[in-house]
Design an enzyme around this catalytic site. Sequence first.
Site, PDB file in Angstrom:
ATOM      1  N   ASP A  59       5.926   4.503  -1.547  1.00  0.00           N
ATOM      2  CA  ASP A  59       5.282   5.297  -2.597  1.00  0.00           C
ATOM      3  C   ASP A  59       6.293   5.973  -3.518  1.00  0.00           C
ATOM      4  O   ASP A  59       5.915   6.515  -4.555  1.00  0.00           O
ATOM      5  CB  ASP A  59       4.388   6.379  -1.974  1.00  0.00           C
ATOM      6  CG  ASP A  59       3.239   5.790  -1.179  1.00  0.00           C
ATOM      7  OD1 ASP A  59       2.692   4.772  -1.625  1.00  0.00           O
ATOM      8  OD2 ASP A  59       2.900   6.353  -0.126  1.00  0.00           O
ATOM      9  N   ASP A  68       2.874   9.200   0.687  1.00  0.00           N
ATOM     10  CA  ASP A  68       3.684   9.768   1.757  1.00  0.00           C
ATOM     11  C   ASP A  68       4.775   8.834   2.275  1.00  0.00           C
ATOM     12  O   ASP A  68       5.576   9.243   3.112  1.00  0.00           O
ATOM     13  CB  ASP A  68       2.798  10.175   2.933  1.00  0.00           C
ATOM     14  CG  ASP A  68       2.265   8.970   3.697  1.00  0.00           C
ATOM     15  OD1 ASP A  68       2.040   7.918   3.056  1.00  0.00           O
ATOM     16  OD2 ASP A  68       2.086   9.084   4.917  1.00  0.00           O
ATOM     17  N   ASP A 121      -2.483   6.850  -2.503  1.00  0.00           N
ATOM     18  CA  ASP A 121      -2.196   5.799  -1.542  1.00  0.00           C
ATOM     19  C   ASP A 121      -3.276   5.861  -0.454  1.00  0.00           C
ATOM     20  O   ASP A 121      -3.977   6.865  -0.336  1.00  0.00           O
ATOM     21  CB  ASP A 121      -0.796   6.032  -0.957  1.00  0.00           C
ATOM     22  CG  ASP A 121      -0.456   5.025   0.115  1.00  0.00           C
ATOM     23  OD1 ASP A 121      -0.662   3.833  -0.125  1.00  0.00           O
ATOM     24  OD2 ASP A 121       0.007   5.445   1.196  1.00  0.00           O
TER      25      ASP A 121
END
Length: 753
Positions: free
Chosen positions: A645, A641, A441
Amino acid sequence: MTVDPATTPHHAEQAGCAYHFCSAGCRAKFVADPAAYLDGRPRPVAEAPTGAIWTCPMHPEIRRDGPDSCPLCGMALEPEAPSLDDTPNPELTDFTRRLWVAGVLAIPLLFVSMLGDMAGIHLVSPAASPWVQLALAAPIVLWAGAPFFARGWASLRTRHLNMFTLIAIGVGAAFAYSLVATVAPGLLPDAARGHGGMVPVYYEAAGVVVALVLLGQVLELRARAATGRAIRALMRLAPATALRLRDDGTEEEVPLDRVAVGDRLRIRPGAAMPVDGTVVDGRSAVDEAMLTGEPAPVAKTAGDAVTGGTVNGTGSLVIEAQAVGADTILSRIVRMVAEAQRSRAPIQAVADRVAGWFVPLVVAIAVLTFIVWALAGPEPRLGHALLNAIAVLIIACPCALGLATPMAVMVGTGRGARAGVLVKHAEALQALERVDTLVVDKTGTLTEGKPKLIAIEVLGAVEENRLLALAAAVEAHSEHPLAHAIVTAAAERGLPTGTVADFQSHTGSGVSARVDGHAVTVGNARQMEQAGADPAALEARAAPHRQAGAGVMFIAIDGKAAGLLAVADPLRPSAAGALAALRRDGLRLVMLTGDSRATAEAVATAAGGLDEVRAGLHPDDKAQIIAELRAGGAKVAMAGDGINDAPALAAADVGLAMGGGTDVAIESAGITLVRGDLGAIVRARRLAEATMTNIRQNLFFSFLFNGIGVPVAAGVLYPVAGILMSPMFAGAAMALSSFAVVMNALRLNRVAL
């Protein structure tokens, strides 16, 4: 599928209800999206049993309410919950006492039996020798070796043959034969008699084998105890007491279990933080090495968070307790490490399959060895047949094979905990070693996740501060990192936020609410369209900010585009170096982000380039892309995080949660990186490679040892080299093989990460 809460190690809590799962994968999918399975309605299920649970180190599926022996392998069960108690376990104490007795009696037993046979020196007369040996061997076999016979009998009764089956049969056969030869020698055939017409006895084989097996067990138990030191070291980081401030400002020292959320605690210079909290007064530098591994202290002032177990520097602090007891980060780390140490890696299935047929095969080989030597061996045939069959049984004990994987997992997960790599289950370690594609990410993973507002652009008559105040009022209810930047900027300007109602979070698109009666929407172009606003003018103004790597959020008020906020999130200092190291390891690097392509490309360039960048994604899109990569044969690790996600973390072969992330992300991942930077991914991969290499070394040694030892014990070298293996040597070799596996696993404590 029916799941027994008492036996499964996979549990989760949702809306106050406990849920139990058949595997780590099912649990991760549930945690990532509970609503998909519950339809928004909690479904209570049977609670897991309360109280102390005891489990087997080699078979964690075995769970009992108290001390017992494992019905599968015969090992003594150990407490499931970690404890600060560093005293030897009861089995070690008992076996040590039995070893002393066995050792003291085995030495004269060897002298009496071996000197007469090998040197012709008779310490007692030949007629009295069997009776003296019986007197010395009986306490060794019948008392010191009693646990082996009890576990061997249990293995036969439950039809789970294990190492104690072989020990009980081998030692029992030698002792029983010798007893008959001593008490009623006339019952044995002439083929059993040796020189002088006497029937040889083999008490020394039975007694010394018991002593050697006990020695191996004691060495193994002591070495296994070292694997618990990592957990105990973590538990000792938190102090036993805390200084609580009364309402009148005075201090009182209270036990840690009496600290409650909201209590104000005094942290003196050099003291450890007793709980997780927030600084309300004072200024200091806190050593967070136990949490992040970084030696440099971190400055803390009012409003900053502190973690239980970290050490205060030279300043004095007053903190307000935010998480206590089992809810602290330190307690969660201890719990995660303990659960990981009991988990099983898929490679363990190899050892399990071998063990399933290994013991019956060894018994069959021992029987065949006895028959062949009894029919074709040299005189005394029956004696040689018995000794060789016993040697086969003893040397083939599969203890080293059973310990090969669990010991490496226990030590490896403990080593990872000290380096800020928290492994939820051993399956994640094995999956991470095989990974060839890393998906990351952007926000909070490649970047620091602490963005700052850098620009405000307005459309129409709305004022800049008014636009920021409305956006901050809505974003105050969101936990996205960009939301925090907007709220912080509004607070720095002293802007008042209005009354918020009807707040809604549109995952992957934005947020909306009513503020002082106005419909306010903050999000991307898709969210603007859903709010009835035309994002075209905002898109044109956003382009320069995105090209510079900033994230842009559009704002609509009462269905009309009102402006945008540009937020910059700096790249993590370790990102470029870590990505370069991962690329050298042969990993393909892919970025998936909900931000625009321009912003994503700018971040990717600053990070040194990635193999692929996909932007403007929904959480479901991320999970779908990972599923497509896996379908194409890739082994995928996902690092993220945020809440958005969680589906992707659950969809990957192994999820890596960055330590500063949300609880949902951490629960969805197989590995949590406490330090929260990409360098931790490099360390996690090194840990996975070292642990799996260690497991393979242990399995190879175990298979090689048995592959060579069993034929030699059966006597295959006797026709060509005249070599035979006595049961005593077989017992020593068996004990040393188990000890060698344990010591090899302990080498993981010294692996550089």
